[in-house]
Write a protein that holds these residues in place. Sequence first.
Motif, PDB file in Angstrom:
ATOM      1  N   GLU A   1      36.338  -4.391 -26.918  1.00 10.09           N
ATOM      2  CA  GLU A   1      35.666  -5.360 -26.051  1.00 10.09           C
ATOM      3  C   GLU A   1      36.597  -6.544 -25.841  1.00 10.09           C
ATOM      4  N   ILE A   2      36.758  -6.960 -24.577  1.00 11.33           N
ATOM      5  CA  ILE A   2      37.677  -8.028 -24.222  1.00 11.33           C
ATOM      6  C   ILE A   2      36.920  -9.072 -23.396  1.00 11.33           C
ATOM      7  N   LYS A   3      37.010 -10.333 -23.793  1.00  8.55           N
ATOM      8  CA  LYS A   3      36.312 -11.403 -23.074  1.00  8.55           C
ATOM      9  C   LYS A   3      37.042 -11.773 -21.792  1.00  8.55           C
ATOM     10  N   LEU A   4      36.269 -12.097 -20.751  1.00 13.44           N
ATOM     11  CA  LEU A   4      36.796 -12.584 -19.488  1.00 13.44           C
ATOM     12  C   LEU A   4      36.602 -14.095 -19.409  1.00 13.44           C
ATOM     13  N   THR A   5      37.417 -14.765 -18.602  1.00 13.81           N
ATOM     14  CA  THR A   5      37.263 -16.204 -18.382  1.00 13.81           C
ATOM     15  C   THR A   5      36.904 -16.450 -16.919  1.00 13.81           C
ATOM     16  N   LYS A   6      36.173 -17.554 -16.679  1.00 13.10           N
ATOM     17  CA  LYS A   6      35.651 -17.840 -15.338  1.00 13.10           C
ATOM     18  C   LYS A   6      36.489 -18.914 -14.651  1.00 13.10           C
ATOM     19  N   ASN A   7      36.753 -18.736 -13.336  1.00  8.99           N
ATOM     20  CA  ASN A   7      37.433 -19.769 -12.564  1.00  8.99           C
ATOM     21  C   ASN A   7      36.413 -20.600 -11.789  1.00  8.99           C
ATOM     22  N   ALA A   8      36.892 -21.529 -10.981  1.00  8.51           N
ATOM     23  CA  ALA A   8      36.005 -22.444 -10.278  1.00  8.51           C
ATOM     24  C   ALA A   8      35.150 -21.748  -9.224  1.00  8.51           C
ATOM     25  N   ASP A   9      35.574 -20.568  -8.767  1.00 10.74           N
ATOM     26  CA  ASP A   9      34.808 -19.837  -7.743  1.00 10.74           C
ATOM     27  C   ASP A   9      33.724 -18.940  -8.342  1.00 10.74           C
ATOM     28  N   GLY A  10      33.628 -18.917  -9.661  1.00  5.38           N
ATOM     29  CA  GLY A  10      32.635 -18.052 -10.294  1.00  5.38           C
ATOM     30  C   GLY A  10      33.117 -16.646 -10.553  1.00  5.38           C
ATOM     31  N   VAL A  11      34.416 -16.419 -10.408  1.00  4.91           N
ATOM     32  CA  VAL A  11      34.997 -15.110 -10.680  1.00  4.91           C
ATOM     33  C   VAL A  11      35.531 -15.088 -12.103  1.00  4.91           C
TER      34      VAL A  11
ATOM     35  N   VAL B   1      29.944  -6.258 -19.663  1.00  8.91           N
ATOM     36  CA  VAL B   1      28.751  -6.813 -20.295  1.00  8.91           C
ATOM     37  C   VAL B   1      28.603  -8.232 -19.776  1.00  8.91           C
ATOM     38  N   VAL B   2      27.545  -8.490 -19.011  1.00 11.69           N
ATOM     39  CA  VAL B   2      27.299  -9.796 -18.404  1.00 11.69           C
ATOM     40  C   VAL B   2      26.032 -10.372 -19.019  1.00 11.69           C
ATOM     41  N   ASP B   3      26.196 -11.405 -19.835  1.00 10.72           N
ATOM     42  CA  ASP B   3      25.068 -12.020 -20.545  1.00 10.72           C
ATOM     43  C   ASP B   3      24.206 -10.971 -21.246  1.00 10.72           C
ATOM     44  N   GLY B   4      24.866 -10.018 -21.868  1.00  7.74           N
ATOM     45  CA  GLY B   4      24.172  -8.992 -22.644  1.00  7.74           C
ATOM     46  C   GLY B   4      23.775  -7.762 -21.862  1.00  7.74           C
TER      47      GLY B   4
ATOM     48  N   ALA C   1      28.517 -15.578 -20.283  1.00  6.86           N
ATOM     49  CA  ALA C   1      29.506 -14.800 -21.036  1.00  6.86           C
ATOM     50  C   ALA C   1      29.693 -13.446 -20.367  1.00  6.86           C
ATOM     51  N   VAL C   2      30.960 -13.065 -20.178  1.00  7.55           N
ATOM     52  CA  VAL C   2      31.291 -11.773 -19.564  1.00  7.55           C
ATOM     53  C   VAL C   2      32.409 -11.132 -20.375  1.00  7.55           C
ATOM     54  N   SER C   3      32.270  -9.840 -20.628  1.00 11.42           N
ATOM     55  CA  SER C   3      33.334  -9.095 -21.300  1.00 11.42           C
ATOM     56  C   SER C   3      33.446  -7.715 -20.683  1.00 11.42           C
ATOM     57  N   VAL C   4      34.541  -7.033 -20.970  1.00 10.81           N
ATOM     58  CA  VAL C   4      34.742  -5.668 -20.512  1.00 10.81           C
ATOM     59  C   VAL C   4      34.910  -4.785 -21.737  1.00 10.81           C
ATOM     60  N   LYS C   5      34.331  -3.587 -21.687  1.00 10.76           N
ATOM     61  CA  LYS C   5      34.462  -2.610 -22.764  1.00 10.76           C
ATOM     62  C   LYS C   5      35.227  -1.403 -22.229  1.00 10.76           C
ATOM     63  N   PRO C   6      36.546  -1.370 -22.442  1.00 10.55           N
ATOM     64  CA  PRO C   6      37.335  -0.233 -21.953  1.00 10.55           C
ATOM     65  C   PRO C   6      37.502   0.835 -23.029  1.00 10.55           C
ATOM     66  N   TRP C   7      37.506   2.101 -22.597  1.00  9.62           N
ATOM     67  CA  TRP C   7      37.810   3.213 -23.494  1.00  9.62           C
ATOM     68  C   TRP C   7      39.304   3.506 -23.391  1.00  9.62           C
ATOM     69  N   ILE C   8      40.110   2.578 -23.854  1.00 11.41           N
ATOM     70  CA  ILE C   8      41.553   2.695 -23.699  1.00 11.41           C
ATOM     71  C   ILE C   8      42.215   2.582 -25.070  1.00 11.41           C
ATOM     72  N   PRO C   9      42.773   3.671 -25.595  1.00 13.66           N
ATOM     73  CA  PRO C   9      43.444   3.604 -26.893  1.00 13.66           C
ATOM     74  C   PRO C   9      44.527   2.531 -26.909  1.00 13.66           C
TER      75      PRO C   9
ATOM     76  N   VAL D   1      34.906  -9.868 -12.276  1.00 12.62           N
ATOM     77  CA  VAL D   1      33.465  -9.842 -12.013  1.00 12.62           C
ATOM     78  C   VAL D   1      33.081 -11.163 -11.347  1.00 12.62           C
ATOM     79  N   PHE D   2      32.310 -11.089 -10.280  1.00 14.22           N
ATOM     80  CA  PHE D   2      31.769 -12.311  -9.670  1.00 14.22           C
ATOM     81  C   PHE D   2      30.384 -12.550 -10.253  1.00 14.22           C
ATOM     82  N   ALA D   3      30.280 -13.560 -11.088  1.00 13.51           N
ATOM     83  CA  ALA D   3      29.009 -13.888 -11.754  1.00 13.51           C
ATOM     84  C   ALA D   3      28.975 -15.390 -12.005  1.00 13.51           C
ATOM     85  N   PRO D   4      28.760 -16.196 -10.957  1.00 11.65           N
ATOM     86  CA  PRO D   4      28.873 -17.661 -11.081  1.00 11.65           C
ATOM     87  C   PRO D   4      27.872 -18.290 -12.032  1.00 11.65           C
ATOM     88  N   LYS D   5      26.740 -17.629 -12.264  1.00 10.08           N
ATOM     89  CA  LYS D   5      25.732 -18.207 -13.150  1.00 10.08           C
ATOM     90  C   LYS D   5      25.759 -17.632 -14.562  1.00 10.08           C
ATOM     91  N   ALA D   6      26.651 -16.695 -14.798  1.00 12.62           N
ATOM     92  CA  ALA D   6      26.715 -16.068 -16.125  1.00 12.62           C
ATOM     93  C   ALA D   6      27.324 -17.027 -17.140  1.00 12.62           C
TER      94      ALA D   6
END
Length: 382
Positions: free
Chosen positions: A78-88, A106-109, A65-73, A58-63
Motif C-alpha cells: 500500500e502506497i500513500k498518495l499526496t494531493k495538489n491544489a487542484d484536488g488531484v 483506497v479513498v477514505d477507506g 486520505a488516498v492510497s494505492v494497493k498494487p500487486w507488484i513484487p 485520483v481526482f478526489a478534492p474532498k478526500a
Amino acid sequence: MKNTIKAAAAAVILLASGAAAQTPPPGVKMPFPMAPQTPFDTMNSPEVSADGRITFRVFAPKAEAVSVKPWIPGLPGEIKLTKNADGVWSVTTDPAKPGAYRYRFVVDGATISDTRNTYNSPMHRDTYSLVEVPGGADDLQTYRAGVPHGLVAELNYDSPVAGPQRRLHVYLPPGYSAGKNYPVLYLLHGGGDSDLDWPTEGRAGVILDNLIAQGKAKPMVVVFPDGIIEGSWPMGEPEQDKFGLELRTVIVPLIEKSFNVSTRPEDRALAGLSMGGIQTLNIGLLHTDEFRYVGVFSSGWFPDTLKAFEAKYGKGLKANTDRLKVLWIAHGETDIARNNSLAMMKMLDSKGVKFYREETPGGHDMVNWRRYLSEFAPLLFH
C-alpha cells in the motif's frame, strides 16, 4: 427540417475536428461536455515511464486520505498518495519489473478501481485495474508490433455439472485455420480468480504470440476455464471438486465441437497455478489417458490431502504417470506454496514418478507464473 440537418452537421464537424473548446451552434445540445470540466477530465492514470516507474492519480478534492494497493513484487503493498491544489492525488513508484499488474485505490477507506483506466482484470467476485510495464526486445510478455497476433474469444455455455451461465475464454493462435486440428492447452487460474486472469494479468495470449513467432512453441489453442464451482472444494481431494468432472465431460467435448482441435490425448495439455495447480494434479495425474502433458505452477496438496491422495492413489501412480510425455513442476524460493510443492515432489519421488522440477527466485505471484508458462509451452506437443 433543413435547418435541423445543418445544425446537426455542424455539431458533427465540431466533434470530428476536435474543436472541444468551441461553442456548439444555437439550439444544438451536445451529448457530452465539449470542454474539460474538472482536472479529472485531463489527468492520466496510470502513466509508465521508460524506466518502469508508475504514476497513479485520483481526482478526489474532498478526500482526506488516498492510497494505492498494487500487486507488484518489490513495491509496498500500500502506497500513500499526496494531493495538489487542484484536488488531484498522485504518487510515482520505484521502477517495477516488466509485466502486467493489478491495483486498486483506497479513498477514505473505500476501495475503488481506477476510473481513468479502462484496462482491467476481473476476478471471480471482484475487479482490479491493470497497468502494464513494457519489457525489452527479448521480453515475451510485451506486445510487439509486427508480430502476428492471435485472438481471445469468449464462450458461454450451460453445464450439467456446474449449472447454467458458465463462461470460458479461448486463445486462437495467429493464422487459426479451419483446415487444421490444433493441439490444446487447458490453463487453470488460482483461488478466487476467474477465466479472465490468464488472458489479462497473465498475458497468456501475448506470451504465446511471441513464442509462436519465434518458433519456440507450436501453434496451439489455449482454453481458460472458470475453475470455481459453488459448493465444490477445489483445494481438496479429487472427489471434493466438481470441476474435474466438468472439465473432462463438458468443457473438453465443448471445445472439440466448437473449434478445430485434435481429439487425441497426445494433443491435450493441462496446467494451472496455485489452486489451479491442485486441480491440475487431481485431474492430470489420474486421467493420463486423456492428458499427456501436465504443468503445476506454485502448488501442491495440503498435508492432510497429500496423505489422503497417496493412500488412495499412490499404488497406481507410477503406472498412470508413465503415460505422460511431460510432468513439469515449479515454485518460487519464497513461495507460500513451496513447502507443499516440496512435500508433493518427495511423495512423487517415493513412487518412482519422473518429473521436471524447478525452483525460481521470487514468490507466489504472476511474475513467476508468466515465466513458467513461457518455459512450459515450448515443451508441448512434440
